[in-house]
Design an enzyme around this catalytic site. Sequence first.
Site, PDB file in Angstrom:
ATOM      1  N   HIS A 282     -16.513 -35.375   9.031  1.00  8.58           N
ATOM      2  CA  HIS A 282     -15.558 -35.808   8.016  1.00  8.58           C
ATOM      3  C   HIS A 282     -14.808 -37.049   8.471  1.00  8.58           C
ATOM      4  O   HIS A 282     -14.612 -37.292   9.665  1.00  8.58           O
ATOM      5  CB  HIS A 282     -14.563 -34.689   7.688  1.00  8.58           C
ATOM      6  CG  HIS A 282     -13.480 -34.514   8.716  1.00  8.58           C
ATOM      7  ND1 HIS A 282     -12.339 -35.304   8.753  1.00  8.58           N
ATOM      8  CD2 HIS A 282     -13.355 -33.630   9.751  1.00  8.58           C
ATOM      9  CE1 HIS A 282     -11.561 -34.915   9.751  1.00  8.58           C
ATOM     10  NE2 HIS A 282     -12.151 -33.909  10.379  1.00  8.58           N
ATOM     11  N   CYS A 283     -14.427 -37.840   7.501  1.00  9.27           N
ATOM     12  CA  CYS A 283     -13.431 -38.901   7.686  1.00  9.27           C
ATOM     13  C   CYS A 283     -12.305 -38.571   6.706  1.00  9.27           C
ATOM     14  O   CYS A 283     -12.086 -37.398   6.414  1.00  9.27           O
ATOM     15  CB  CYS A 283     -14.045 -40.279   7.464  1.00  9.27           C
ATOM     16  SG  CYS A 283     -14.969 -40.446   5.932  1.00  9.27           S
ATOM     17  N   LYS A 284     -11.609 -39.550   6.193  1.00  7.92           N
ATOM     18  CA  LYS A 284     -10.506 -39.227   5.270  1.00  7.92           C
ATOM     19  C   LYS A 284     -11.037 -38.633   3.970  1.00  7.92           C
ATOM     20  O   LYS A 284     -10.593 -37.575   3.523  1.00  7.92           O
ATOM     21  CB  LYS A 284      -9.699 -40.499   4.986  1.00  7.92           C
ATOM     22  CG  LYS A 284      -8.510 -40.283   4.064  1.00  7.92           C
ATOM     23  CD  LYS A 284      -7.451 -39.438   4.728  1.00  7.92           C
ATOM     24  CE  LYS A 284      -6.258 -39.225   3.805  1.00  7.92           C
ATOM     25  NZ  LYS A 284      -5.531 -40.472   3.480  1.00  7.92           N
TER      26      LYS A 284
END
Length: 551
Positions: A282-284
């Site tokens: 995941h990122c943002k």
Amino acid sequence: MRRSVYLDNTIEFLRGRVYLGAYDYTPEDTDELVFFTVEDAIFYNSFHLDFGPMNIGHLYRFAVIFHEILNDPENANKAVVFYSSASTRQRANAACMLCCYMILVQAWTPHQVLQPLAQVDPPFMPFRDAGYSNADFEITIQDVVYGVWRAKEKGLIDLHSFNLESYEKYEHVEFGDFNVLTPDFIAFASPQEDHPKGYLATKSSHLNQPFKSVLNFFANNNVQLVVRLNSHLYNKKHFEDIGIQHLDLIFEDGTCPDLSIVKNFVGAAETIIKRGGKIAVHCKAGLGRTGCLIGAHLIYTYGFTANECIGFLRFIRPGMVVGPQQHWLYLHQNDFREWKYTTRISLKPSEAIGGLYPLISLEEYRLQKKKLKDDKRVAQNNIEGELRDLTMTPPSNGHGALSARNSSQPSTANNGSNSFKSSAVPQTSPGQPRKGQNGSNTIEDINNNRNPTSHANRKVVIESNNSDDESMQDTNGTSNHYPKVSRKKNDISSASSSRMEDNEPSATNINNAADDTILRQLLPKNRRVTSGRRTTSAAGGIRKISGSIKK
């Protein structure tokens, strides 16, 4: 055989049966034609100016509607026309969805589904990214088709096992906003904690519903590693508490990762995959940076092109890979494919990635392999050395009667006795069994030679029985020092032709006795120990006899 149907703005996919159309009006069914559209039932949820392609959930719903129409008995002899409005975006989505259906459901090849679309005028509009900047990178229907086809061939997509309910549930923000991209990867938006006091919570009971949904799904679906690419919005302990390893590979939003980060990610992912687990990244938002790293791994593992990879990722999770990240993936796609043949998974874990194994060059891999072999060899030698130290026998104390002589002749000591020295027997013998006269057995004590007896007290018995072997017994049985005997040539000749009398030993018999004791010590116990000269037995074999030739 079905006959073709000719309509304006209509493309034939399957003669007399399946057609694709685009109209500014709503066409009416006839005795030969059935028209249907899904624009009022299936919608693309755009992020900004992106409009497609439709995702796998849309395709599944489309396939259900399409099959109901095809299997309706009233439509058995009719051609079915799937149509859209004349909008360039709607035309592209409809064409792409029908092509993907033919690939996944009807098992057509890419060139079969793309051939009807060739030279269409006006051409189909390409798809753009979900970013807010100008669209300077586009993917076509062909890219999506080949991406879906390659994923199907590699076993990454299977509509037979696809769970539409689960897919549509977890793509919503309130349930975690994540998608299972492949059997090995999950892409999701960063979980966030509500921490009004300014610190991150450490107890899962205070987590919001999306975070709890993520934790429950991961715990029940063998997720073994979570990779975080953005700044901290939660405490990683929540994942570690349920047995999931957590790794930070953070880089700036909207940017592209350094290749060293990619190598660490690919190596860590390969480590988990070999263990049979899944990796959640995941990122943002779970779109741009997440798409970069997962896309690099897909190219490395399955040989996707950059455009195919982007098309496939957006088919599963719309909006993935944004802005300059598209160009980055395109520029480095050859590097990622070459890594499959020019790199290896490290043999040594890296603390930088939580004890997992990064991707390293072949040269470094060979050096690691050589060093491990050398270390293993040294360790083995050390173990063998320790074992030798533990099992090494003590040196001879010089008192053994069965030690070999330094030379073939006895050495003269100060006390006038003959001394025989050898290291053939490394430690004092406990005594050897001997056969005596008249069938009696005795044990010869050959250890105690510290107080040698005099020549007058020694008695050497040499006997020749009916057997071909001769036995010699030291009746006093302790000393290995014999008195010095002066001998002549005639004496030796006489001694070799007659038996010894009055128990007086000759030099020849002393030598034979010493030879006999040495042979008894050195030969295996299951061999018959003999002494003396060799002669031919009555049976034709060679036998040793003591002192004289047996007639």
